[in-house]
Write a protein that holds these residues in place. Structure first.
Motif, PDB file in Angstrom:
ATOM      1  N   LEU A 258       1.777 -48.378 -67.610  1.00  0.00           N
ATOM      2  CA  LEU A 258       0.853 -47.477 -66.934  1.00  0.00           C
ATOM      3  C   LEU A 258       1.434 -46.076 -66.799  1.00  0.00           C
ATOM      4  CD1 LEU A 258      -0.557 -49.738 -64.082  1.00  0.00           C
ATOM      5  CD2 LEU A 258      -1.386 -49.433 -66.409  1.00  0.00           C
ATOM      6  N   GLN A 259       0.573 -45.102 -67.031  1.00  0.00           N
ATOM      7  CA  GLN A 259       0.989 -43.706 -66.946  1.00  0.00           C
ATOM      8  C   GLN A 259       0.408 -43.066 -65.684  1.00  0.00           C
ATOM      9  OE1 GLN A 259      -0.870 -40.427 -69.372  1.00  0.00           O
ATOM     10  NE2 GLN A 259       1.125 -40.429 -70.369  1.00  0.00           N
ATOM     11  N   LYS A 260       1.276 -42.482 -64.882  1.00  0.00           N
ATOM     12  CA  LYS A 260       0.817 -41.757 -63.700  1.00  0.00           C
ATOM     13  C   LYS A 260       0.618 -40.285 -64.058  1.00  0.00           C
ATOM     14  CE  LYS A 260       3.107 -44.726 -60.293  1.00  0.00           C
ATOM     15  NZ  LYS A 260       4.069 -44.773 -59.152  1.00  0.00           N
ATOM     16  N   PRO A 261      -0.370 -39.634 -63.440  1.00  0.00           N
ATOM     17  CA  PRO A 261      -0.576 -38.209 -63.722  1.00  0.00           C
ATOM     18  C   PRO A 261       0.666 -37.396 -63.358  1.00  0.00           C
ATOM     19  CG  PRO A 261      -2.441 -39.122 -62.493  1.00  0.00           C
ATOM     20  CD  PRO A 261      -1.363 -40.162 -62.491  1.00  0.00           C
ATOM     21  N   VAL A 262       0.960 -36.388 -64.151  1.00  0.00           N
ATOM     22  CA  VAL A 262       2.080 -35.493 -63.856  1.00  0.00           C
ATOM     23  C   VAL A 262       1.736 -34.694 -62.603  1.00  0.00           C
ATOM     24  CG1 VAL A 262       3.438 -33.534 -64.690  1.00  0.00           C
ATOM     25  CG2 VAL A 262       2.703 -35.332 -66.283  1.00  0.00           C
ATOM     26  N   ASP A 263       2.649 -34.675 -61.639  1.00  0.00           N
ATOM     27  CA  ASP A 263       2.391 -33.928 -60.403  1.00  0.00           C
ATOM     28  C   ASP A 263       3.722 -33.529 -59.763  1.00  0.00           C
ATOM     29  OD1 ASP A 263       0.868 -32.677 -58.539  1.00  0.00           O
ATOM     30  OD2 ASP A 263       0.321 -34.470 -57.426  1.00  0.00           O
ATOM     31  N   ARG A 264       4.301 -32.443 -60.263  1.00  0.00           N
ATOM     32  CA  ARG A 264       5.585 -31.952 -59.771  1.00  0.00           C
ATOM     33  C   ARG A 264       5.378 -30.676 -58.945  1.00  0.00           C
ATOM     34  NH1 ARG A 264       9.028 -30.626 -64.654  1.00  0.00           N
ATOM     35  NH2 ARG A 264      10.766 -30.719 -63.176  1.00  0.00           N
ATOM     36  N   PHE A 265       6.387 -30.322 -58.201  1.00  0.00           N
ATOM     37  CA  PHE A 265       6.435 -29.076 -57.428  1.00  0.00           C
ATOM     38  C   PHE A 265       5.179 -28.842 -56.579  1.00  0.00           C
ATOM     39  CE2 PHE A 265       8.919 -28.257 -61.405  1.00  0.00           C
ATOM     40  CZ  PHE A 265      10.178 -28.347 -60.815  1.00  0.00           C
ATOM     41  N   PRO A 266       4.918 -29.738 -55.629  1.00  0.00           N
ATOM     42  CA  PRO A 266       3.702 -29.626 -54.817  1.00  0.00           C
ATOM     43  C   PRO A 266       3.594 -28.318 -54.032  1.00  0.00           C
ATOM     44  CG  PRO A 266       5.249 -31.193 -53.852  1.00  0.00           C
ATOM     45  CD  PRO A 266       5.756 -30.889 -55.222  1.00  0.00           C
ATOM     46  N   ASP A 267       4.751 -27.757 -53.622  1.00  0.00           N
ATOM     47  CA  ASP A 267       4.717 -26.487 -52.879  1.00  0.00           C
ATOM     48  C   ASP A 267       4.046 -25.393 -53.709  1.00  0.00           C
ATOM     49  OD1 ASP A 267       7.217 -28.108 -52.570  1.00  0.00           O
ATOM     50  OD2 ASP A 267       7.544 -26.829 -50.821  1.00  0.00           O
ATOM     51  N   TYR A 268       4.498 -25.272 -54.934  1.00  0.00           N
ATOM     52  CA  TYR A 268       4.008 -24.204 -55.805  1.00  0.00           C
ATOM     53  C   TYR A 268       2.576 -24.483 -56.251  1.00  0.00           C
ATOM     54  CZ  TYR A 268       4.396 -20.460 -59.295  1.00  0.00           C
ATOM     55  OH  TYR A 268       4.218 -19.302 -60.030  1.00  0.00           O
ATOM     56  N   VAL A 269       2.312 -25.724 -56.618  1.00  0.00           N
ATOM     57  CA  VAL A 269       0.991 -26.086 -57.132  1.00  0.00           C
ATOM     58  C   VAL A 269      -0.086 -25.891 -56.069  1.00  0.00           C
ATOM     59  CG1 VAL A 269      -0.412 -28.044 -57.912  1.00  0.00           C
ATOM     60  CG2 VAL A 269       1.836 -27.641 -58.925  1.00  0.00           C
ATOM     61  N   THR A 270       0.234 -26.204 -54.823  1.00  0.00           N
ATOM     62  CA  THR A 270      -0.737 -26.002 -53.742  1.00  0.00           C
ATOM     63  C   THR A 270      -1.169 -24.542 -53.669  1.00  0.00           C
ATOM     64  OG1 THR A 270       0.107 -27.858 -52.442  1.00  0.00           O
ATOM     65  CG2 THR A 270      -1.086 -26.151 -51.239  1.00  0.00           C
ATOM     66  N   TYR A 271      -0.202 -23.644 -53.819  1.00  0.00           N
ATOM     67  CA  TYR A 271      -0.559 -22.220 -53.784  1.00  0.00           C
ATOM     68  C   TYR A 271      -1.375 -21.826 -55.011  1.00  0.00           C
ATOM     69  CZ  TYR A 271      -0.448 -17.204 -53.860  1.00  0.00           C
ATOM     70  OH  TYR A 271      -0.844 -15.886 -53.926  1.00  0.00           O
ATOM     71  N   VAL A 272      -1.091 -22.424 -56.153  1.00  0.00           N
ATOM     72  CA  VAL A 272      -1.829 -22.098 -57.375  1.00  0.00           C
ATOM     73  C   VAL A 272      -3.328 -22.381 -57.184  1.00  0.00           C
ATOM     74  CG1 VAL A 272      -2.215 -22.815 -59.784  1.00  0.00           C
ATOM     75  CG2 VAL A 272       0.102 -22.360 -58.959  1.00  0.00           C
ATOM     76  N   TYR A 273      -3.649 -23.480 -56.527  1.00  0.00           N
ATOM     77  CA  TYR A 273      -5.061 -23.777 -56.248  1.00  0.00           C
ATOM     78  C   TYR A 273      -5.696 -22.673 -55.409  1.00  0.00           C
ATOM     79  CZ  TYR A 273      -4.994 -28.585 -58.043  1.00  0.00           C
ATOM     80  OH  TYR A 273      -4.928 -29.700 -58.860  1.00  0.00           O
ATOM     81  N   ASP A 274      -4.962 -22.200 -54.412  1.00  0.00           N
ATOM     82  CA  ASP A 274      -5.491 -21.134 -53.561  1.00  0.00           C
ATOM     83  C   ASP A 274      -5.664 -19.840 -54.360  1.00  0.00           C
ATOM     84  OD1 ASP A 274      -5.898 -20.280 -50.542  1.00  0.00           O
ATOM     85  OD2 ASP A 274      -4.722 -18.701 -51.479  1.00  0.00           O
ATOM     86  N   GLU A 275      -4.692 -19.541 -55.192  1.00  0.00           N
ATOM     87  CA  GLU A 275      -4.775 -18.305 -55.980  1.00  0.00           C
ATOM     88  C   GLU A 275      -5.880 -18.374 -57.030  1.00  0.00           C
ATOM     89  OE1 GLU A 275      -1.124 -15.912 -56.972  1.00  0.00           O
ATOM     90  OE2 GLU A 275      -1.768 -16.382 -59.007  1.00  0.00           O
ATOM     91  N   LEU A 276      -6.143 -19.562 -57.559  1.00  0.00           N
ATOM     92  CA  LEU A 276      -7.262 -19.711 -58.494  1.00  0.00           C
ATOM     93  C   LEU A 276      -8.554 -19.252 -57.831  1.00  0.00           C
ATOM     94  CD1 LEU A 276      -8.546 -20.709 -61.139  1.00  0.00           C
ATOM     95  CD2 LEU A 276      -8.698 -22.985 -60.094  1.00  0.00           C
ATOM     96  N   LYS A 277      -8.752 -19.641 -56.573  1.00  0.00           N
ATOM     97  CA  LYS A 277      -9.943 -19.195 -55.848  1.00  0.00           C
ATOM     98  C   LYS A 277      -9.962 -17.669 -55.720  1.00  0.00           C
ATOM     99  CE  LYS A 277     -11.008 -23.227 -52.999  1.00  0.00           C
ATOM    100  NZ  LYS A 277     -11.233 -23.707 -51.610  1.00  0.00           N
ATOM    101  N   GLN A 278      -8.793 -17.077 -55.484  1.00  0.00           N
ATOM    102  CA  GLN A 278      -8.720 -15.618 -55.377  1.00  0.00           C
ATOM    103  C   GLN A 278      -9.194 -14.954 -56.672  1.00  0.00           C
ATOM    104  OE1 GLN A 278      -4.889 -14.092 -53.975  1.00  0.00           O
ATOM    105  NE2 GLN A 278      -4.474 -16.034 -52.945  1.00  0.00           N
ATOM    106  N   LEU A 279      -8.732 -15.473 -57.797  1.00  0.00           N
ATOM    107  CA  LEU A 279      -9.102 -14.883 -59.089  1.00  0.00           C
ATOM    108  C   LEU A 279     -10.588 -15.050 -59.367  1.00  0.00           C
ATOM    109  CD1 LEU A 279      -6.082 -15.952 -61.360  1.00  0.00           C
ATOM    110  CD2 LEU A 279      -6.435 -13.800 -60.137  1.00  0.00           C
ATOM    111  N   ILE A 280     -11.130 -16.213 -59.026  1.00  0.00           N
ATOM    112  CA  ILE A 280     -12.567 -16.444 -59.212  1.00  0.00           C
ATOM    113  C   ILE A 280     -13.365 -15.491 -58.333  1.00  0.00           C
ATOM    114  CG2 ILE A 280     -14.444 -18.108 -58.896  1.00  0.00           C
ATOM    115  CD1 ILE A 280     -12.419 -20.331 -59.570  1.00  0.00           C
TER     116      ILE A 280
END
Length: 607
Positions: A258-280
């Motif tokens: 079984l393969q689990k989804p790649v999900d590293r560096f939660p601190d940084y990734v959480t901010y990326v989601y927020d910044e995506l909204k900023q760009l949109i």
């Protein structure tokens, strides 16, 4: 008389008949063909399946996979092995390329085959009907749903080619455990792409969609294996595989990985989601619920988000926070910006951070303490009055309208240079300078930075030493300090470099909006003064040999917040230490954890 009445009745009857004919003709002209009615009532626009989205670091390495309710990695039909296509056609819809969406003969044949075997070997719905059900309907077993399925299937056949229908079908079908599409199933169950699976493994995953709960490989492995063998038998009986291939595939051991989804560096990734909204929001001019909905649509459409993350520096920052903050309830956040490119390369949200938890780097608004002095007081003062590091200011007692700030330990120092006042973070000189500049004039400088929490209530003398209504986030304060690396120009830093669709078309890019804060001469003077803070002042524990190093500490009342924001020739970094519920940390402050964290990170980042 009878004759006249007869004529009148005849005339009236003919008139009525004529009017009736006209009405019938009118209604006949208004009658729409069945196909036109279906086009009107059942509209099939562009079909978009939910797809996974991907976040990459600065080296284009995958760091996080955004999985929607439907885990799906779309694969074109040409990349799907022919044997996989044949399996679904022979087991689900052998007349797929012949019928127009529904197949009466196929329903009859399926009933006979299932009756003979006593098992549900073949379904009555065509591949097109199954696709219609997956795209537009539910799985209720009602006559209304079945009729709708037939009508949608008819429309799909009119709109799409057979190969387009088959491609959509193989990407839409369900393989249990939230897995949709044959490529996703291959990677989920075997951790390999579809093209690398053997015939036996292909037949095994192709067994699942017929009844995903019954043929769940994780809970009913034996049942799945039995169906796989029946599929292989059908392929052999129809001459699609030879005897040798049949026996080899049937006897091959099936080992799930079984393969689990790649999900590293939660601190940084959480901010990326927020910044995506900023760009949109910047590009499309939307906000609130409309923005949330649009961001969800973008992520469900399948995008690639390319970021500036430096995984080595990120991990160093995470480790440093953990190492130097072993104290209970004490938290910390660190931000590292490559100011040569205006890129956020590392960002931590707190100790033992979990994805989407409260993020202290960009969501925690804290009092900045003396870390605000270079931005609100010294920079503006030098810029307006052409002062030098050696210009004098009183470090004696100060009082105005009942406001009487004190220096550390309540000491007074007489006349000192600006450099000395900043180097040792004296408070009364800072308040004096702000009073001389004028509150409105000083805040005109501060407004140019991206401080979202500023209010008119902050326009007062206590702001000179960090007294604000709401405060600043570590990210905002660190970003503001990059001005000292840009000759007095402020540029908002971003984590995201670009966002593309899965075909590589650019959807969003970070904007460039530079603002001049003060002159280059003022900036050079400030750099000299900030360097002295690190060499001999309050931040000397952060010093290490470097072509340039400068910065400013900040401590709030009762030691509730500890700050250090500093820069080298390549990077600007900020560290905040405190408790989520502000409390006295005097004992901890003597260990200067904020300075040690900063030094550890920046030494690792040094070229």
């Amino acid at each position: 008389m009878r004759t006249i009445i007869g004529y009148l009745l005849t005339f009236f009857t003919l008139s009525c008949f004529y009017i009736l004919i006209l009405k019938i003709e009118e209604e006949w002209n208004n009658v729409k063909p069945v196909s036109a009615v279906l086009e009107e009532k059942i509209q099939i626009n562009d079909i978009h399946l939910q797809q996974n989205s991907y976040i990459y670091d600065r080296n284009n390495e995958l760091i996080s996979e955004h999985v929607n309710e439907q885990k799906r990695k779309y694969i074109p039909l040409k990349e799907i092995p022919d044997i996989a296509k044949q399996i679904f056609i022979v087991t689900e819809d052998s007349r797929f390329y012949e019928h127009s969406g529904f197949d009466i003969a196929g329903v009859t044949r399926a009933a006979i085959v299932n009756a003979k075997s006593g098992l549900l070997e073949q379904g009555g719905s065509t591949i097109t009907q199954q696709l219609a059900r997956n795209l537009f309907l539910n799985h209720e077993k009602t006559w209304n749903r079945k009729l709708s399925e037939l009508l949608y299937a008819y429309q799909l056949e009119k709109k799409l080619t057979k190969d387009e229908i088959l491609e959509l079908y193989l990407n839409a079908i369900y393989f249990q455990h939230g897995v949709y599409g044959i490529e996703t199933a291959a990677q989920y169950y075997f951790s390999r792409p579809l093209k690398q699976l053997s015939i036996g493994e292909l037949a095994f995953i192709c067994a699942i969609p017929n009844n995903p709960s019954l043929y769940d490989p994780l809970t009913h492995f034996t049942e799945t294996k039995k169906r796989q063998e029946r599929i292989l038998q059908i392929l052999f009986d129809k001459g699609m595989i030879n005897k040798e291939t049949f026996h080899a595939a049937r006897s091959q051991p099936i080992s799930l990985r079984l393969q689990k989804p790649v999900d590293r560096f939660p601190d940084y990734v959480t901010y990326v989601y927020d910044e995506l909204k900023q760009l949109i929001a910047l590009k499309e001019g939307i906000s609130g619920e409309q923005l949330d909905k649009r961001a969800s649509e973008v992520l469900q459409s399948g995008v690639r988000i390319y970021t500036s993350l430096d995984p080595n520096i990120q991990q160093t920052a995470i480790n440093a926070i953990q190492t130097y903050l072993p104290y209970k309830n004490v938290q910390g956040a660190a931000v590292v910006i490559d100011h040569t490119a205006d890129e956020i390369i590392a960002l931590t949200g707190g100790k033992h951070y979990k994805k989407f938890d409260f993020h202290r780097a960009f969501q925690a608004y804290r009092q900045p303490g003396s870390a605000i002095k270079p931005l609100l007081v010294y920079g503006p003062y030098i810029d307006r009055f052409r002062a030098t590091p050696y210009s004098l200011v009183s470090a004696g007692a100060f009082c105005k309208n009942g406001y009487c700030p004190k220096n550390y330990s309540n000491r007074t120092y007489g006349m000192v240079t600006l450099e000395t006042a900043l180097q040792y973070s004296y408070n009364t000189p800072a308040v004096r300078l702000l009073n001389k500049i004028g509150i409105e004039q000083a805040f005109a400088y501060l407004q140019k930075f991206a401080f979202s929490g500023l209010t008119t209530k902050d326009y007062a003398l206590p702001a000179a030493i960090g007294g604000f209504t709401k405060g600043m986030t570590p990210l905002e304060l660190t970003n503001a300090y990059t001005t000292f690396a840009h000759d007095g120009i402020f540029q908002k830093a971003y984590a995201i470099r670009k966002v593309t669709d899965l075909q590589g078309n650019v959807l969003y890019e970070r904007p460039q909006h530079a603002k001049k804060i003060w002159s280059k001469k003022t900036n050079d003077t400030m750099r000299q003064m900030l360097a002295e803070v690190v060499k001999e002042g309050t931040a000397k524990k952060a010093y290490f040999p470097s072509p340039y190093i400068g910065g400013k500490t900040g401590t709030t009342n009762d030691y509730k917040d500890l700050w250090f924001i500093g820069l080298t020739n390549h990077y600007t970094a900020g560290v905040w230490v405190g408790q989520d519920k502000p409390a006295n940390m005097e004992a901890i402050s003597k260990q200067t954890p904020h300075l040690h964290i900063w030094k550890t990170i920046m030494q690792r980042a040094a070229p």
